[in-house]
Design a protein around this motif. Structure first.
Motif, mmCIF file in Angstrom:
data_model
loop_
_atom_site.group_PDB
_atom_site.id
_atom_site.type_symbol
_atom_site.label_atom_id
_atom_site.label_comp_id
_atom_site.label_asym_id
_atom_site.label_seq_id
_atom_site.Cartn_x
_atom_site.Cartn_y
_atom_site.Cartn_z
ATOM 1 N N LYS A 295 0.822 -1.199 0.000
ATOM 2 C CA LYS A 295 0.000 0.000 0.000
ATOM 3 C C LYS A 295 0.860 1.255 0.000
ATOM 4 C CE LYS A 295 -3.901 2.162 2.405
ATOM 5 N NZ LYS A 295 -4.862 2.052 3.534
ATOM 6 N N ALA A 296 1.927 1.241 0.808
ATOM 7 C CA ALA A 296 2.831 2.394 0.858
ATOM 8 C C ALA A 296 3.557 2.567 -0.471
ATOM 9 C CB ALA A 296 3.827 2.226 2.001
ATOM 10 N N LEU A 297 3.944 1.456 -1.084
ATOM 11 C CA LEU A 297 4.616 1.508 -2.381
ATOM 12 C C LEU A 297 3.673 2.056 -3.450
ATOM 13 C CD1 LEU A 297 6.976 0.823 -4.285
ATOM 14 C CD2 LEU A 297 6.101 -1.535 -4.378
ATOM 15 N N ALA A 298 2.434 1.576 -3.455
ATOM 16 C CA ALA A 298 1.452 2.052 -4.430
ATOM 17 C C ALA A 298 1.187 3.537 -4.261
ATOM 18 C CB ALA A 298 0.154 1.248 -4.289
ATOM 19 N N GLN A 299 1.114 3.997 -3.021
ATOM 20 C CA GLN A 299 0.849 5.413 -2.768
ATOM 21 C C GLN A 299 2.007 6.282 -3.234
ATOM 22 O OE1 GLN A 299 -2.097 6.724 -1.580
ATOM 23 N NE2 GLN A 299 -1.155 8.679 -2.146
ATOM 24 N N ALA A 300 3.242 5.828 -2.993
ATOM 25 C CA ALA A 300 4.419 6.591 -3.423
ATOM 26 C C ALA A 300 4.468 6.686 -4.952
ATOM 27 C CB ALA A 300 5.691 5.943 -2.887
ATOM 28 N N ALA A 301 4.139 5.579 -5.626
ATOM 29 C CA ALA A 301 4.122 5.599 -7.089
ATOM 30 C C ALA A 301 3.022 6.527 -7.597
ATOM 31 C CB ALA A 301 3.919 4.180 -7.619
ATOM 32 N N TRP A 302 1.844 6.465 -6.956
ATOM 33 C CA TRP A 302 0.744 7.338 -7.373
ATOM 34 C C TRP A 302 1.111 8.801 -7.177
ATOM 35 C CZ3 TRP A 302 -2.183 11.156 -5.153
ATOM 36 C CH2 TRP A 302 -3.310 11.579 -5.878
ATOM 37 N N ASN A 303 1.737 9.125 -6.056
ATOM 38 C CA ASN A 303 2.118 10.521 -5.800
ATOM 39 C C ASN A 303 2.991 11.062 -6.929
ATOM 40 O OD1 ASN A 303 0.750 10.516 -3.364
ATOM 41 N ND2 ASN A 303 2.568 10.103 -2.127
ATOM 42 N N ALA A 304 3.978 10.259 -7.346
ATOM 43 C CA ALA A 304 4.887 10.705 -8.407
ATOM 44 C C ALA A 304 4.148 10.862 -9.732
ATOM 45 C CB ALA A 304 6.038 9.702 -8.550
ATOM 46 N N VAL A 305 3.334 9.865 -10.091
ATOM 47 C CA VAL A 305 2.626 9.904 -11.377
ATOM 48 C C VAL A 305 1.616 11.049 -11.408
ATOM 49 C CG1 VAL A 305 1.043 8.642 -12.889
ATOM 50 C CG2 VAL A 305 2.959 7.446 -11.816
ATOM 51 N N ALA A 306 0.848 11.207 -10.331
ATOM 52 C CA ALA A 306 -0.181 12.257 -10.296
ATOM 53 C C ALA A 306 0.441 13.643 -10.345
ATOM 54 C CB ALA A 306 -1.035 12.100 -9.037
ATOM 55 N N GLU A 307 1.528 13.845 -9.600
ATOM 56 C CA GLU A 307 2.186 15.151 -9.611
ATOM 57 C C GLU A 307 2.749 15.472 -10.992
ATOM 58 O OE1 GLU A 307 5.921 17.464 -7.411
ATOM 59 O OE2 GLU A 307 5.207 15.544 -6.636
ATOM 60 N N GLY A 308 3.387 14.463 -11.616
ATOM 61 C CA GLY A 308 3.942 14.682 -12.951
ATOM 62 C C GLY A 308 2.866 14.953 -13.988
ATOM 63 N N ALA A 309 1.754 14.202 -13.910
ATOM 64 C CA ALA A 309 0.665 14.407 -14.870
ATOM 65 C C ALA A 309 0.041 15.787 -14.709
ATOM 66 C CB ALA A 309 -0.391 13.315 -14.694
ATOM 67 N N ALA A 310 -0.110 16.227 -13.459
ATOM 68 C CA ALA A 310 -0.666 17.563 -13.223
ATOM 69 C C ALA A 310 0.243 18.637 -13.800
ATOM 70 C CB ALA A 310 -0.870 17.785 -11.723
ATOM 71 N N LEU A 311 1.542 18.441 -13.668
ATOM 72 C CA LEU A 311 2.503 19.391 -14.211
ATOM 73 C C LEU A 311 2.396 19.451 -15.730
ATOM 74 C CD1 LEU A 311 4.928 21.268 -13.502
ATOM 75 C CD2 LEU A 311 6.400 19.276 -13.839
ATOM 76 N N LEU A 312 2.283 18.284 -16.361
ATOM 77 C CA LEU A 312 2.176 18.249 -17.816
ATOM 78 C C LEU A 312 0.855 18.832 -18.299
ATOM 79 C CD1 LEU A 312 3.664 14.695 -18.537
ATOM 80 C CD2 LEU A 312 4.759 16.907 -18.943
ATOM 81 N N ARG A 313 -0.204 18.611 -17.555
ATOM 82 C CA ARG A 313 -1.494 19.183 -17.957
ATOM 83 C C ARG A 313 -1.493 20.704 -17.912
ATOM 84 N NH1 ARG A 313 -3.659 14.695 -15.092
ATOM 85 N NH2 ARG A 313 -3.910 15.993 -13.222
ATOM 86 N N ARG A 314 -0.603 21.244 -17.079
ATOM 87 C CA ARG A 314 -0.463 22.709 -17.054
ATOM 88 C C ARG A 314 0.418 23.201 -18.186
ATOM 89 N NH1 ARG A 314 -0.038 21.734 -11.366
ATOM 90 N NH2 ARG A 314 2.220 22.022 -11.423
ATOM 91 N N ASN A 315 0.792 22.251 -19.075
ATOM 92 C CA ASN A 315 1.588 22.590 -20.258
ATOM 93 C C ASN A 315 2.896 23.268 -19.879
ATOM 94 O OD1 ASN A 315 -0.405 21.778 -22.378
ATOM 95 N ND2 ASN A 315 -1.607 23.349 -21.332
ATOM 96 N N ALA A 316 3.550 22.699 -18.854
ATOM 97 C CA ALA A 316 4.811 23.280 -18.387
ATOM 98 C C ALA A 316 5.959 22.787 -19.261
ATOM 99 C CB ALA A 316 5.058 22.891 -16.932
ATOM 100 N N GLU A 317 6.435 23.634 -20.144
ATOM 101 C CA GLU A 317 7.545 23.266 -21.006
ATOM 102 C C GLU A 317 8.838 23.059 -20.227
ATOM 103 O OE1 GLU A 317 7.807 22.409 -24.019
ATOM 104 O OE2 GLU A 317 5.830 22.898 -24.784
#
Length: 324
Positions: A295-317
């Motif tokens: 569960k802790a591993l899944a949460q850490a992976a989700w945190n990284a993926v979600a943060e990165g996806a949010a950054l890309l959705r903001r079109n951050a070059e």
């Protein structure tokens, strides 16, 4: 191309995941006739490329080594080019192409875990990552994509309790034998507006529960050699350019494929656009041994993926350095 998107697994559906909740995607600008001709030409080229390239891969399955892994990336890469899909990669990929020799010299396998919003995720990630996909068993029964997936050595899972052990052993066996895997731990595709929670069960092959003293299984469970358990690399994937312009909330449905959407109309509509871009962030890998639970591993992976996806959705070059 008449396949319908499989319904989400029970318990994974969200009230905001209905196709009717998202506004209709925009249509390409310019002449409608030129857009249709463009789509027709692309689909004809794909219709020639896919069976030809997959037939060659069927021959490579008989050859030892990593040739089949490398050729699979070529198949997906050309498919992306035929769709005018540019791919921007940020970060460094963990692991190499893999293969038996890599395992023999002590290279740990890698499980890439990514968010999932479209069938396009497969050719995009297949171009970037030397790996084998883990997919729902429904896809194996599809008339065209099922055949392509089987020859591409996709691992099909049913997620039924009665087959869990066999499917787990197949994935572990592939990792030990030299393959890397791609998992979509959301358990279904989304509308691309967010990353759904990761299911910890997907991380069981990386962080196995210890057997109780005296406990035995028949047949014995496959296990990794000491120090050879797979690494987890989180991957964020967002489609952020369409005809050279930023993809905002209004344009995101062009890419998203989920719920009960039909595949053929989605492919036809997508092929009419002049150009597209997918941005992929390869986050630092995670060592499962550094986490107290799945569960802790899944949460850490989700945190990284979600943060990165949010950054890309903001079109951050400036999301990070570009890796060719």
């Amino acid at each position: 191309m008449s396949a319908r998107r499989p319904a989400p697994t029970r318990g994974l559906a969200r009230p905001d995941m209905s196709c009717t909740d998202v506004q209709s995607p925009p249509v390409p600008t310019g002449s409608r006739l030129s857009a249709r001709l463009r789509a027709t030409a692309r689909l004809l080229a794909i219709a020639v490329w896919v069976p030809t390239s997959v037939s060659f891969e069927a021959l490579l399955l008989l050859v030892p080594g990593t040739a089949k892994i490398r050729w699979t990336r070529v198949i997906w890469g050309v498919l992306c080019r035929l769709l005018s899909m540019d791919i921007r990669v940020i970060g460094t990929r963990a692991g190499t192409v893999g293969g038996a020799r890599a395992r023999a010299r002590g290279e740990r396998p890698v499980i890439y875990v990514s968010n999932h919003c479209s069938w396009l995720d497969v050719p995009v990630l297949g171009t970037v990552l030397p790996s084998v996909f883990v997919a729902k068993g429904d896809i194996g029964a599809w008339p065209i994509m099922g055949t392509v997936s089987r020859i591409g050595r996709t691992i099909f899972v049913s997620r039924q309790r009665s087959t869990t052990g066999r499917e787990r052993d197949e994935m572990v066996s592939r990792l030990i034998g030299g393959d890397n895997l791609v998992l979509f731990p959301e358990g279904t595709s989304s509308d691309g507006m967010r990353v759904l929670p990761f299911m910890s069960a997907f991380f069981a092959i990386a962080k196995m529960p210890p057997l109780r003293k005296g406990a035995e299984t028949d047949p014995p469970l496959l296990t990794y050699a000491p120090g050879m358990a797979p690494l987890i690399q989180p991957v964020s994937l967002v489609y952020d350019r369409l005809d050279g312009l930023n993809v905002n909330r209004h344009r995101r449905p062009v890419f998203s494929w989920y719920g009960d959407m039909d595949l053929a109309p989605h492919v036809w509509q997508l092929a009419q656009w002049r150009s597209m871009r997918a941005s992929v962030i390869l986050h630092p890998p995670l060592d499962p041994d550094a986490f107290p639970s799945r569960k802790a591993l899944a949460q850490a992976a989700w945190n990284a993926v979600a943060e990165g996806a949010a950054l890309l959705r903001r079109n951050a070059e400036d999301a990070g350095p570009h890796t060719p």
